[in-house]
Structures are given as C-alpha cells and as structure tokens.
Design an enzyme around this catalytic site. Structure first.
Site, PDB file in Angstrom:
ATOM      1  N   GLU A  43       0.874  -1.184   0.000  1.00 55.72           N
ATOM      2  CA  GLU A  43       0.000   0.000   0.000  1.00 55.72           C
ATOM      3  C   GLU A  43       0.905   1.226   0.000  1.00 55.72           C
ATOM      4  O   GLU A  43       1.430   1.632   1.022  1.00 55.72           O
ATOM      5  CB  GLU A  43      -0.900  -0.009   1.236  1.00 55.72           C
ATOM      6  CG  GLU A  43      -1.930   1.099   1.216  1.00 55.72           C
ATOM      7  CD  GLU A  43      -2.726   1.195   2.512  1.00 55.72           C
ATOM      8  OE1 GLU A  43      -3.772   1.844   2.481  1.00 55.72           O
ATOM      9  OE2 GLU A  43      -2.294   0.644   3.535  1.00 55.72           O
ATOM     10  N   HIS A  80     -13.653   4.002  11.574  1.00 52.04           N
ATOM     11  CA  HIS A  80     -13.314   4.433  10.216  1.00 52.04           C
ATOM     12  C   HIS A  80     -14.548   4.722   9.366  1.00 52.04           C
ATOM     13  O   HIS A  80     -14.475   5.525   8.432  1.00 52.04           O
ATOM     14  CB  HIS A  80     -12.458   3.369   9.519  1.00 52.04           C
ATOM     15  CG  HIS A  80     -11.020   3.413   9.923  1.00 52.04           C
ATOM     16  ND1 HIS A  80     -10.582   2.947  11.137  1.00 52.04           N
ATOM     17  CD2 HIS A  80      -9.925   3.878   9.276  1.00 52.04           C
ATOM     18  CE1 HIS A  80      -9.270   3.121  11.214  1.00 52.04           C
ATOM     19  NE2 HIS A  80      -8.848   3.687  10.104  1.00 52.04           N
ATOM     20  N   ASP A 134      -6.687  -3.285   8.832  1.00 52.84           N
ATOM     21  CA  ASP A 134      -5.798  -2.152   8.548  1.00 52.84           C
ATOM     22  C   ASP A 134      -5.027  -1.758   9.815  1.00 52.84           C
ATOM     23  O   ASP A 134      -4.602  -0.618   9.977  1.00 52.84           O
ATOM     24  CB  ASP A 134      -6.586  -0.953   8.011  1.00 52.84           C
ATOM     25  CG  ASP A 134      -5.695   0.105   7.348  1.00 52.84           C
ATOM     26  OD1 ASP A 134      -4.622  -0.261   6.856  1.00 52.84           O
ATOM     27  OD2 ASP A 134      -6.072   1.292   7.358  1.00 52.84           O
ATOM     28  N   ALA A 187      -4.765   7.040  11.208  1.00 53.47           N
ATOM     29  CA  ALA A 187      -3.519   6.441  10.724  1.00 53.47           C
ATOM     30  C   ALA A 187      -3.521   4.946  11.018  1.00 53.47           C
ATOM     31  O   ALA A 187      -2.964   4.490  12.015  1.00 53.47           O
ATOM     32  CB  ALA A 187      -2.323   7.113  11.383  1.00 53.47           C
TER      33      ALA A 187
END
Length: 378
Positions: free
Chosen positions: A125, A246, A269, A304
């Site tokens: 990524e 998120h 993630d 983040a």
C-alpha cells in the site's frame, strides 16, 4: 483431531450440533450430531472458517517496517488470538532504499515456518498513491505507479508481493496489466479519481477496492468518486474496516445493503500499536498517537491505520447489520479466498485445510486452528 458439540458454519448451512474430524492439516469429515470419540468439546460454540485479513500492517509492537524473521513471527503468533489463520502483511509508503531493506527481511521471514497464523505475502500500500488522498502516508515519498520498481521489489521480496494498492488514475493501464500478468491482485485505493474514470480499470480486470470510503474520493451528487464506483460495480470486492471508527454505522449499513455479503471482505488495517498501551508510536516515519482503538497522526489528527482486532470488527459488523453467520463467513474468509484464488482455505469443507476459529456466543475467540494445529487457545 476431533472438534465436537459445536454449531458448524458451512457454505450452505449451519449444522446446529456436529463435529469435525481433522487428519494432518485437512478437514477429513464434517458430521451432524454427537460423537463418543475423544476430542475437543466446544460446548455449543460456533465453529467458523479461520479469518483471513487481507490488509494488516501489524500489531503487538511489530509491523512491516520494523520486522525481521523473529519479530514477524511474534506478530504471526499474536494475531491468531483474533481468530486469524491467514493474512497479508501490508506496507506503508517508504523510500526506495528502505523498501529494499524491508522486502529483503520479509523474504527471509517467508522462508521460515510461521509460529501462528500463516502469512501469505505482502499487500503493498504505497508509494503509488494520490497526494490528495494519501491518508497517513508520507507525501514526499509518493510516486506514480512504476512497473520497473514493482518488478524490482517483487524480485527482492522473493515474489511475495500478492496485492498492490495504487491510484489507478495515475497510470495508463500498463501497471494494471503488469499486476494481472504477474499474479498480483490490483487494488484501487488512495485515489482522487472521478467515478467515471474507474470503468477503464474495471475493463482491464480490476475488481478490488482498498478500504472503501477511507483514503478516496467519495459519494457526491455532482462529482462522484471512487467510493461511488465501488458501490456501482456489483462484482467488485470492497475491503471494509468495520471497527466503528473508520466508517459511520449508517455507511456500514449502506455498503452491506448495496454490495451484499458476497462482495465485502472485512479487514483490520491495524498498525503496530494494536494490542499495546495507549501512547505515541510510529507508522513508517510518521508519529501517531493511539487512544483505545483509534490511531491518529500527531501532526494533523488524520486516522492512521487502526488498533482494533479482527474479531472486534467481525462482532461490530454483525451487530450493526444483523448479519447471518453463513454470510459473515463469506465476509471474513471465503470472499477474499476466492479473490486471491486460494482453493484450499476460506470455508469449512472436506479436503480443505483445517483453518478454523471457534467462537463463543458473543463471537469472542476461544480457539484458533491453523492447518490442523492449535495456534491459539483461550
């Protein structure tokens, strides 16, 4: 090994009380009813296919940028607590020099036997992403998709790059073709494209979108973006970070309503601070602060990565959308297994690998079995 007295979630039905016979690394038989054979009595718990996390940077003090053979194994062992039996370790945006170093170390790790969940390779990524939708990536290191660099890095990694997330609007289609021709899943993400731009990527074969709604152009009535396209194409699989942080619950419901359980894969993630105390940490070269399950850049407060576990995300999505267990198994295992062409895992079926998670009635992990071996027991 026998696992007995459990509710077994198979692709076609839930066996309300049954037992599974495991020989070596594989499922030998799936049976209804009770047995007098000796085995692990799960006392009515759920027996599901082991979770597959296609997008996890790290946790428990380890991530791609700080890993080596021993440290990657620390992560492998710990992530089994979450019910994960297979995963793809994600990178963040690094310099070319740093990536050379990290990929070399990862290659060494992949030659060893995982002590817990099995790592299937790398989800790259960055750095091939958009500056406008960079999220928690270092802007000064971002570049357009570059085939020569991808070739070099895949070689250094031991051909272990299996997914690349990139802003496909920053290339002419050649990078997409490179990925497809080299058995790398092209994943669109961190892109500021308009929805109509996605069609050319789709026609080339892109059918995967990185953490939908996060790090991308969204849903706008006059200038719809990548999130809109991801919802409109019915056979595009979308990653969802269902931690409740998120993505707002109403959007989680919208994704589920439009995509259905067949085109969603739950991911974490998560970054290295998962499982650790609150405080300051780093993601790549950028400083972050962790508070509970939330991780933000100290510089501007942007999310983040994440600190929630896979099983938390499973529980949260199930509760938010009242998802049936068979459909939940698709979203946690079988959808991404099909996407990654993993024919030997992702569902509870005879002759498949015995990748299994046992969950209590609150969907908390009691036992994780990877390829016929107990890799976590509460």
């Amino acid at each position: 090994m026998i696992i007995k007295n459990g509710k077994i979630v198979t692709p076609k039905k839930v066996i309300e009380n049954g037992y599974i016979e495991i020989i070596d690394s594989k499922i030998f038989s799936i049976n209804e009813g009770s047995t007098n054979l000796e085995g692990i009595d799960v006392n009515g718990a759920w027996i599901m296919p082991g979770f597959i996390d296609a997008h996890v940077h790290g946790g428990y003090g380890v991530d791609f940028e700080t890993g080596n053979k021993e440290r990657f194994n620390v992560f492998s062992k710990n992530v089994a607590k979450e019910g994960v039996t297979k995963y793809y370790q994600a990178t963040v945006t690094n310099s070319e020099k740093d990536n050379n170093k990290y990929l070399t170390e990862f290659n060494e790790f992949m030659k060893t036997k995982n002590k817990g969940a099995k790592c299937l390779g790398i989800h790259m990524e960055g750095p091939f992403i958009s500056k406008e939708k960079k999220g928690a990536h270092d802007q000064k290191l971002l570049i357009a998709p570059n085939i020569e660099l991808a070739k070099k890095w895949n070689y250094i990694s031991g051909n272990n790059i299996k997914i690349i997330t990139f802003a496909s609007d920053l290339q002419d289609g050649s990078f997409t073709k490179y990925c497809i021709n080299n058995d790398i899943l092209p994943s669109v993400g961190h892109s500021n494209m308009e929805a109509k731009e996605f069609e050319k990527d789709y026609l080339l074969g892109i059918k995967h979108v990185c953490h939908i709604f996060n790090g991308m152009s969204g849903v706008d009535q006059r200038k719809p973006g990548l999130a809109t396209a991801a919802l409109n194409y019915s056979d595009v699989l979308v990653e969802v970070i269902s931690d409740g942080i998120h993505i707002n619950n109403e959007i989680l419901k919208l994704i589920y309503k439009i995509k259905g359980p067949e085109q969603i894969c739950i991911i974490t993630d998560s970054m290295n601070a998962k499982g650790l105390d609150d405080g300051k940490y780093k993601i790549g070269n950028l400083e972050v602060i962790k508070k509970g399950m939330t991780v933000k850049l100290t510089s501007n407060g942007v999310l983040a990565g994440a600190a929630a576990t896979f099983d938390h995300n499973v529980r949260y999505y199930k509760k938010t959308c009242n998802i049936e267990m068979i459909d939940l198994a698709k979203m946690t295992s079988s959808n991404i297994a099909k996407q990654m062409k993993l024919k030997d895992t992702g569902s509870i079926e005879v002759n498949k690998l015995a990748d299994i998670v046992v969950l209590d009635n609150e969907l908390k992990v009691l036992l994780t079995i990877g390829e016929g071996q107990i890799i976590y027991k509460k």
